[in-house]
Scaffold this motif. Structure first.
Motif, PDB file in Angstrom:
ATOM      1  N   TYR A   1      -4.676   5.124   2.975  1.00 28.99           N
ATOM      2  CA  TYR A   1      -3.848   4.136   2.298  1.00 28.99           C
ATOM      3  C   TYR A   1      -4.492   3.799   0.966  1.00 28.99           C
ATOM      4  O   TYR A   1      -5.712   3.705   0.856  1.00 28.99           O
ATOM      5  N   GLN A   2      -3.660   3.607  -0.065  1.00 24.81           N
ATOM      6  CA  GLN A   2      -4.141   3.211  -1.380  1.00 24.81           C
ATOM      7  C   GLN A   2      -3.337   2.012  -1.857  1.00 24.81           C
ATOM      8  O   GLN A   2      -2.181   1.859  -1.482  1.00 24.81           O
ATOM      9  N   PHE A   3      -3.976   1.191  -2.707  1.00 27.30           N
ATOM     10  CA  PHE A   3      -3.242   0.089  -3.300  1.00 27.30           C
ATOM     11  C   PHE A   3      -2.191   0.654  -4.231  1.00 27.30           C
ATOM     12  O   PHE A   3      -2.443   1.563  -5.007  1.00 27.30           O
ATOM     13  N   ARG A   4      -1.018   0.092  -4.172  1.00 25.89           N
ATOM     14  CA  ARG A   4       0.065   0.548  -5.029  1.00 25.89           C
ATOM     15  C   ARG A   4      -0.115   0.001  -6.450  1.00 25.89           C
ATOM     16  O   ARG A   4       0.237   0.649  -7.427  1.00 25.89           O
ATOM     17  N   HIS A   5      -0.686  -1.179  -6.583  1.00 26.13           N
ATOM     18  CA  HIS A   5      -0.818  -1.825  -7.886  1.00 26.13           C
ATOM     19  C   HIS A   5      -2.286  -1.878  -8.289  1.00 26.13           C
ATOM     20  O   HIS A   5      -3.123  -2.380  -7.545  1.00 26.13           O
ATOM     21  N   LYS A   6      -2.586  -1.366  -9.466  1.00 28.03           N
ATOM     22  CA  LYS A   6      -3.956  -1.297  -9.960  1.00 28.03           C
ATOM     23  C   LYS A   6      -4.562  -2.689 -10.148  1.00 28.03           C
ATOM     24  O   LYS A   6      -5.749  -2.894  -9.901  1.00 28.03           O
TER      25      LYS A   6
ATOM     26  N   LEU B   1      -9.357  -7.340  -6.153  1.00 29.80           N
ATOM     27  CA  LEU B   1     -10.070  -7.358  -4.875  1.00 29.80           C
ATOM     28  C   LEU B   1     -11.448  -6.717  -4.976  1.00 29.80           C
ATOM     29  O   LEU B   1     -12.365  -7.121  -4.267  1.00 29.80           O
ATOM     30  N   SER B   2     -11.621  -5.748  -5.843  1.00 28.38           N
ATOM     31  CA  SER B   2     -12.923  -5.099  -5.970  1.00 28.38           C
ATOM     32  C   SER B   2     -13.872  -5.906  -6.849  1.00 28.38           C
ATOM     33  O   SER B   2     -15.063  -5.655  -6.861  1.00 28.38           O
TER      34      SER B   2
ATOM     35  N   VAL C   1      -4.087  -5.391  -8.370  1.00 28.00           N
ATOM     36  CA  VAL C   1      -4.540  -5.919  -7.078  1.00 28.00           C
ATOM     37  C   VAL C   1      -5.851  -5.254  -6.681  1.00 28.00           C
ATOM     38  O   VAL C   1      -6.788  -5.919  -6.226  1.00 28.00           O
ATOM     39  N   GLN C   2      -5.952  -3.968  -6.875  1.00 27.05           N
ATOM     40  CA  GLN C   2      -7.170  -3.247  -6.533  1.00 27.05           C
ATOM     41  C   GLN C   2      -8.348  -3.757  -7.360  1.00 27.05           C
ATOM     42  O   GLN C   2      -9.434  -3.992  -6.834  1.00 27.05           O
ATOM     43  N   GLU C   3      -8.137  -3.938  -8.646  1.00 23.81           N
ATOM     44  CA  GLU C   3      -9.211  -4.433  -9.500  1.00 23.81           C
ATOM     45  C   GLU C   3      -9.605  -5.856  -9.136  1.00 23.81           C
ATOM     46  O   GLU C   3     -10.785  -6.207  -9.145  1.00 23.81           O
TER      47      GLU C   3
ATOM     48  N   LEU D   1       0.853  -1.193   0.000  1.00 28.32           N
ATOM     49  CA  LEU D   1       0.000   0.000   0.000  1.00 28.32           C
ATOM     50  C   LEU D   1       0.882   1.233   0.000  1.00 28.32           C
ATOM     51  O   LEU D   1       2.010   1.201   0.463  1.00 28.32           O
TER      52      LEU D   1
END
Length: 163
Positions: free
Chosen positions: A141-146, A152-153, A148-150, A134
């Motif tokens: 806090y934000q995800f560093r890698h797009k 998990l969402s 991973v964010q996509e 993060l």
């Protein structure tokens, strides 16, 4: 003349009490010092302090008013007590409902009970920040890698099914 003086003293004392309450709540809302780096933990601590201050002020004021009403009321004390308790509950609901800290506590507890979050969420997020999973932007806090964010969402799965 006596009635006017009593009214002026009453309004002055109410104004002083409201001014003290307003000053206390303003002090609770002051931001962290500039030399102290803003972190999610500091922001959460500040909001927790603000909610506790609001609750103390509202409960203290309502308790004082309830005591005065019940001391001067000879009939219907039960109704006065019930109405006063309802007033306190409703007055305490406002800071609890609009501030982020109480909602964070409820959501974190619910997700922890379901097994979806670790017990110490802030510790987990700080560790994820240390190992660069993060990034910290201001107080979040934000995800560093797009990717991973996509993932998990769930938007990654939606995009692959559409194509």
């Amino acid at each position: 003349m006596t009635h006017a003086l009593a009214s002026a003293l009453l309004f002055a004392s109410v104004g002083m009490v409201l001014g003290l309450v307003s000053g206390f709540l303003r002090w609770l809302q002051t931001p962290a010092p500039a030399d102290d780096s803003t972190s999610p933990r500091i922001l959460l601590r500040g909001d927790r302090r603000l909610v506790a201050g609001w609750a103390l002020m509202i409960a203290g004021g309502a308790g004082l008013v309830m005591g005065l009403i019940m001391a001067n009321s000879s009939t219907g004390r039960g109704q006065v007590a019930q109405a006063s308790v309802l007033l306190v509950v409703l007055a305490l609901w406002v800071p609890i409902a609009v501030r982020p800290w109480p909602r964070y506590v409820v959501a974190r507890s619910w997700l922890w009970l379901r097994g979806d979050l670790p017990r110490d969420l802030m510790g987990f997020l700080e560790h994820a920040h240390k190992v660069s999973a993060l990034r910290q932007v201001g107080g979040v806090y934000q995800f560093r890698h797009k990717d991973v964010q996509e993932y998990l969402s769930g938007s990654h799965a939606d995009a692959s099914t559409r194509s």
